[in-house]
Design a protein around this motif. Structure first.
Motif, PDB file in Angstrom:
ATOM      1  N   UNK A  40     163.537  58.906  80.995  1.00 35.56           N
ATOM      2  CA  UNK A  40     163.655  59.847  82.107  1.00 35.56           C
ATOM      3  C   UNK A  40     162.625  59.593  83.191  1.00 35.56           C
ATOM      4  N   UNK A  41     161.412  59.245  82.766  1.00 36.69           N
ATOM      5  CA  UNK A  41     160.362  58.951  83.729  1.00 36.69           C
ATOM      6  C   UNK A  41     160.721  57.782  84.623  1.00 36.69           C
ATOM      7  N   UNK A  42     161.352  56.780  84.037  1.00 39.00           N
ATOM      8  CA  UNK A  42     161.775  55.618  84.819  1.00 39.00           C
ATOM      9  C   UNK A  42     162.885  55.951  85.797  1.00 39.00           C
ATOM     10  N   UNK A  43     163.790  56.821  85.356  1.00 38.21           N
ATOM     11  CA  UNK A  43     165.001  57.064  86.139  1.00 38.21           C
ATOM     12  C   UNK A  43     164.890  58.277  87.049  1.00 38.21           C
ATOM     13  N   UNK A  44     163.811  59.045  86.885  1.00 34.87           N
ATOM     14  CA  UNK A  44     163.714  60.265  87.686  1.00 34.87           C
ATOM     15  C   UNK A  44     164.722  61.316  87.237  1.00 34.87           C
ATOM     16  N   UNK A  45     165.027  61.316  85.939  1.00 37.67           N
ATOM     17  CA  UNK A  45     165.955  62.298  85.360  1.00 37.67           C
ATOM     18  C   UNK A  45     165.195  63.000  84.240  1.00 37.67           C
ATOM     19  N   UNK A  46     165.383  64.302  84.075  1.00 38.29           N
ATOM     20  CA  UNK A  46     164.597  65.019  83.069  1.00 38.29           C
ATOM     21  C   UNK A  46     164.994  64.595  81.661  1.00 38.29           C
ATOM     22  N   UNK A  47     164.021  64.628  80.760  1.00 35.86           N
ATOM     23  CA  UNK A  47     164.288  64.213  79.385  1.00 35.86           C
ATOM     24  C   UNK A  47     165.304  65.153  78.728  1.00 35.86           C
ATOM     25  N   UNK A  48     165.263  66.437  79.102  1.00 37.48           N
ATOM     26  CA  UNK A  48     166.222  67.395  78.534  1.00 37.48           C
ATOM     27  C   UNK A  48     167.656  67.012  78.929  1.00 37.48           C
TER      28      UNK A  48
END
Lengths: 206, 206
Positions: free
Chosen positions: A38-46
């Protein structure tokens, strides 16, 4: 496969996950977490956990995701565990750039035919393929059994060419022309229009 | 403007509405309905009404939307009632095609500077602009006050160039490189990757 259809917005994120995971694999990673991806993609882990859980249990609590396994599953779900032949219509500046793009093959696609209606271009070669006229396009695509097409023609020609592609049996069209085209169900269309992306950002700028 | 922020997914649809309405205006239409616009765009009329209602009352019950007025409002909301200068980094096949694309100017954008790191390209002209080296890029972009950039460099160079663009004061980046880049808040990034769009469709194909 699940019994209920997955929302299209979820399907739309899977290629991003696949791209991110493939990049991590290339860098030598074997295990990852939804936080890391998520950090790489800018998407939340949830969001990532929720999306992936729709397809079954890919990760184990506490040990993370096996990258190679997750890549394999995503490729299967997106049906790019095979290579799709793609017809490209319109060999102007943009079509030429798309034809030369090296990033298709290892991600499930291979441009196998080029078409243009310009007599000056027909018979010429781009990316080791001969440009064919649009006159015989419908028959040619049908004979080849191609089901995916990319459209890089001017906006004014987009609908007419789309109608021909549908007639030829094309089921998925990626449209670079800055216009919307109509297709009958169950043909799919996706659009690439840089201005649409730019406008989405300028709204937020101070 | 509303007090609560509009969800980004709604903002993302507004450029499509604007494009559809501009096309209708060009065809001579003056009034439309959410049904008519939705039919063109493949978006439900309920969705369109709901999205537009977030910005105030644009249509009147029973008489439909005034196209010119709605275009004006959408251009204002998306901040393309002005023209944004755009820096383009990477003048390969794709960058060249983007530089030649005629569809930016009347939709709020104008490419005003080209950069590449290839000595063989620096000093050459594309679309009446001189290609500049990336060595002086940060200072040049800062001096010009450009805030929007398009990135058409190879994936391996994307993060490094992105860091430079952010340093130069760029606030919105449209990335054509098939990779995700990290930016600090509040810099915006959007991606154009044809494979992501293709994979989203093949999932649905029988």
């Amino acid at each position: 496969m699940p019994a209920t259809p997955i929302p299209d917005i979820v399907i739309g994120r899977l290629p991003l996950y696949l791209r991110g995971l493939a990049q991590m694999a290339k860098e030598g990673w074997e295990i990852t977490s939804s936080q890391e991806l998520g950090g790489r993609l800018g998407i939340s882990s949830a969001q990532i956990r929720k999306d992936l859980s729709q397809f079954g249990e890919f990760g184990k609590q506490g040990t993370g995701y096996d990258i190679a396994f997750l890549i394999e599953q995503l490729r299967r779900i997106l049906k790019v565990d095979r290579v799709w032949d793609v017809a490209l219509v319109g060999v102007g500046d943009l079509g030429r750039a798309v034809a030369h793009y090296a990033g298709f093959l290892d991600r499930g696609f291979r441009i196998t035919a080029l078409y243009d209606n310009d007599p000056a271009k027909i018979g010429g070669q781009v990316a080791r393929m001969v440009i064919q006229g649009t006159a015989g396009m419908v028959d040619d695509i049908r004979a080849r059994g191609v089901r995916v097409a990319m459209l890089a023609v001017p906006a004014a020609a987009a609908q007419q060419v789309t109608d021909q592609l549908v007639e030829a049996g094309i089921q998925a069209i990626l449209c670079y022309a800055p216009t919307s085209v109509s297709v009958p169900e169950p043909v799919y269309v996706q659009y690439i229009d840089p201005v649409v992306h730019l406008q989405r950002m300028t709204h937020h700028l101070p």
